[in-house]
Design a protein around this motif. Structure first.
Motif, PDB file in Angstrom:
ATOM      1  N   GLY A  64       0.794  -1.217   0.000  1.00 41.79           N
ATOM      2  CA  GLY A  64       0.000   0.000   0.000  1.00 41.79           C
ATOM      3  C   GLY A  64       0.826   1.265   0.000  1.00 41.79           C
ATOM      4  N   ILE A  65       1.928   1.255   0.749  1.00 39.87           N
ATOM      5  CA  ILE A  65       2.764   2.452   0.845  1.00 39.87           C
ATOM      6  C   ILE A  65       3.548   2.694  -0.431  1.00 39.87           C
ATOM      7  N   SER A  66       4.059   1.626  -1.039  1.00 47.61           N
ATOM      8  CA  SER A  66       5.060   1.809  -2.091  1.00 47.61           C
ATOM      9  C   SER A  66       4.571   2.512  -3.354  1.00 47.61           C
ATOM     10  N   PRO A  67       3.392   2.195  -3.912  1.00 45.04           N
ATOM     11  CA  PRO A  67       2.997   2.922  -5.124  1.00 45.04           C
ATOM     12  C   PRO A  67       2.901   4.433  -4.909  1.00 45.04           C
ATOM     13  N   LEU A  68       2.383   4.821  -3.726  1.00 45.92           N
ATOM     14  CA  LEU A  68       2.316   6.247  -3.413  1.00 45.92           C
ATOM     15  C   LEU A  68       3.711   6.830  -3.241  1.00 45.92           C
ATOM     16  N   ALA A  69       4.591   6.095  -2.542  1.00 44.13           N
ATOM     17  CA  ALA A  69       5.957   6.567  -2.351  1.00 44.13           C
ATOM     18  C   ALA A  69       6.680   6.726  -3.687  1.00 44.13           C
ATOM     19  N   PHE A  70       6.526   5.749  -4.570  1.00 41.81           N
ATOM     20  CA  PHE A  70       7.133   5.836  -5.899  1.00 41.81           C
ATOM     21  C   PHE A  70       6.584   7.049  -6.657  1.00 41.81           C
TER      22      PHE A  70
END
Length: 415
Positions: free
Chosen positions: A367-373
């Motif tokens: 959940g965090i990673s696509p937004l972080a990317f």
């Protein structure tokens, strides 16, 4: 006694081949994973960056937020879904959740450009359709398979491989025909036309009236006991690192390759190799963990793809192909290993609850990673920094896997 109980009692206690009895469950589970919350709406996002920007002006960060909200929803619902599945069985939970998934996909087609509504629908969908996640199907697969459990789990999770291979093509066809809404029309059709009839005809829990199965499900750790082990936390942290890296790359990989100078057609063609790589990795990993101690195999599958992160930082066609193959290896191993390790280390008595918490680590990273990317790209104009962080996390995940102990077959040993 129920009809299914009578059938189970009539079965031989030691079948010569688990696949002879379990193939209908396996087929239904493969289709179930293909048509699940983990596959259909997730792969939809990577195909919506361009169409939603063109239609409503939404940025990559805006669209990526939907996946982050899916991760948040999974944090809230995974344990509950596991507990409910342990209580009522996989079939009723998966059926209700699958129908609610279809309803939410239909509601997404009604959006008229309201970004908050788009986010809210994705979040609600994650809560009400949590019973379609691999937790439900792997629980039943673990009931039907023991000696060939690793391979059976690998085959079950080929549903995500088929999703990675076919959904970009099917979604593009939907977009060409209906615009951005076509993505959700395609997903809705897969649920209602493909999954529903196969599920109703073939999928069932294995009745505890069968004596061997009663022993299988009666033993294992409680959730509290598992949480007090180092193994539980090592697994969870490793799966977080892996999913942070892999989910962000999976959502943004087409955009990465286009930024590196490849055409949209080239990028889409190379991205489709992820599905092939996942497919091969699932089968190979499933076979190997039935034959050998699983943690070293997991370590290799997680650490080696760190090379792919570096290849995605400015590489051309050749490096992109190799990077996609390496990414697929990690994606092909992670869900299989969550299910396999949970059953082998902690037993089947409280499988749903324990798997649910391991899936929390998984979905937190996812959940965090696509937004972080997306944020890193929007702020810096490049994915390089987040790719470096991802590669470090993958190596650490490999180290954690190597530190896991020998697993105990608690579900058969009665430990």
């Amino acid at each position: 006694m129920t009809e299914s109980g009578q059938q189970d009692q009539a079965m031989p206690t030691k079948p010569t081949n688990e696949f002879v009895l379990g193939w209908p469950i396996l087929l239904a589970s493969i289709v179930g994973v293909y048509a699940s919350l983990a596959t259909l709406p997730f792969y939809a996002v990577q195909n919506l960056f361009g169409p939603l920007k063109e239609a409503f002006g939404w940025s990559r960060t805006d669209v990526s937020m939907a996946v982050t909200l899916m991760g948040l929803g999974n944090l809230l619902s995974s344990y509950v879904a596991g507990a409910v599945t342990d209580r009522f069985g996989s079939r009723p939970v998966a059926l209700v959740s699958g129908l609610l998934l279809a309803l939410c996909l239909f509601l997404l087609t009604l959006n008229d450009g309201n970004l908050q509504q788009f986010w809210l629908t994705y979040f609600i969908m994650t809560i009400v359709a949590a019973g379609t996640l691999p937790l439900t199907y792997t629980r039943t697969i673990n009931q039907w398979f023991d000696k060939s459990r690793g391979l059976a789990l690998g085959l079950t999770l080929l549903g995500t491989s088929f999703g990675a291979i076919t959904l970009p093509i099917l979604y593009k066809m939907g977009i060409d025909a209906f615009g951005w809404k076509g993505v959700f029309y395609v997903a809705l059709g897969i649920v209602l036309v493909l999954w529903l009839p196969i599920f109703l005809a073939l999928f069932k829990d294995r009745s505890v009236a069968h004596q061997a199965q009663a022993a299988l499900t009666a033993t294992g750790m409680t959730l509290g006991e598992s949480v007090r082990t180092a193994t539980f936390w090592k697994m969870g942290i490793a799966f977080f690192f892996v999913t942070f890296a892999m989910s962000g790359i999976a959502v943004h990989i087409v955009a990465m390759m286009k930024d590196n100078g490849l055409s949209g057609a080239q990028a889409a063609q190379i991205a489709s190799l992820i599905g092939v790589s996942i497919l091969v990795a699932r089968l190979a990993v499933g076979y190997l963990i039935d034959k050998f101690h699983a943690p070293p195999i997991a370590a290799a599958c997680f650490a080696i793809p760190a090379i792919g992160c570096y290849l995605l930082m400015g590489g051309g066609h050749g490096p992109a192909v190799l990077a996609v193959i390496l990414v697929g290896v990690a994606l092909g191993a992670e869900l299989d290993l969550i299910a396999f390790f949970t059953s082998r280390y902690f037993g089947m008595k409280n499988y749903g609850k324990i798997y649910g918490w391991q899936y929390v680590f998984y979905t937190l990273g996812a959940g965090i990673s696509p937004l972080a990317f997306g944020i890193v790209y929007d702020k810096l104009g490049s994915y390089d920094q987040v790719l470096i962080a991802s590669s470090v996390g993958l190596v650490l995940a490999g180290v954690l896997m190597l530190s896991l102990p020998k697993y105990q077959r608690t579900e058969t040993a009665g430990a």
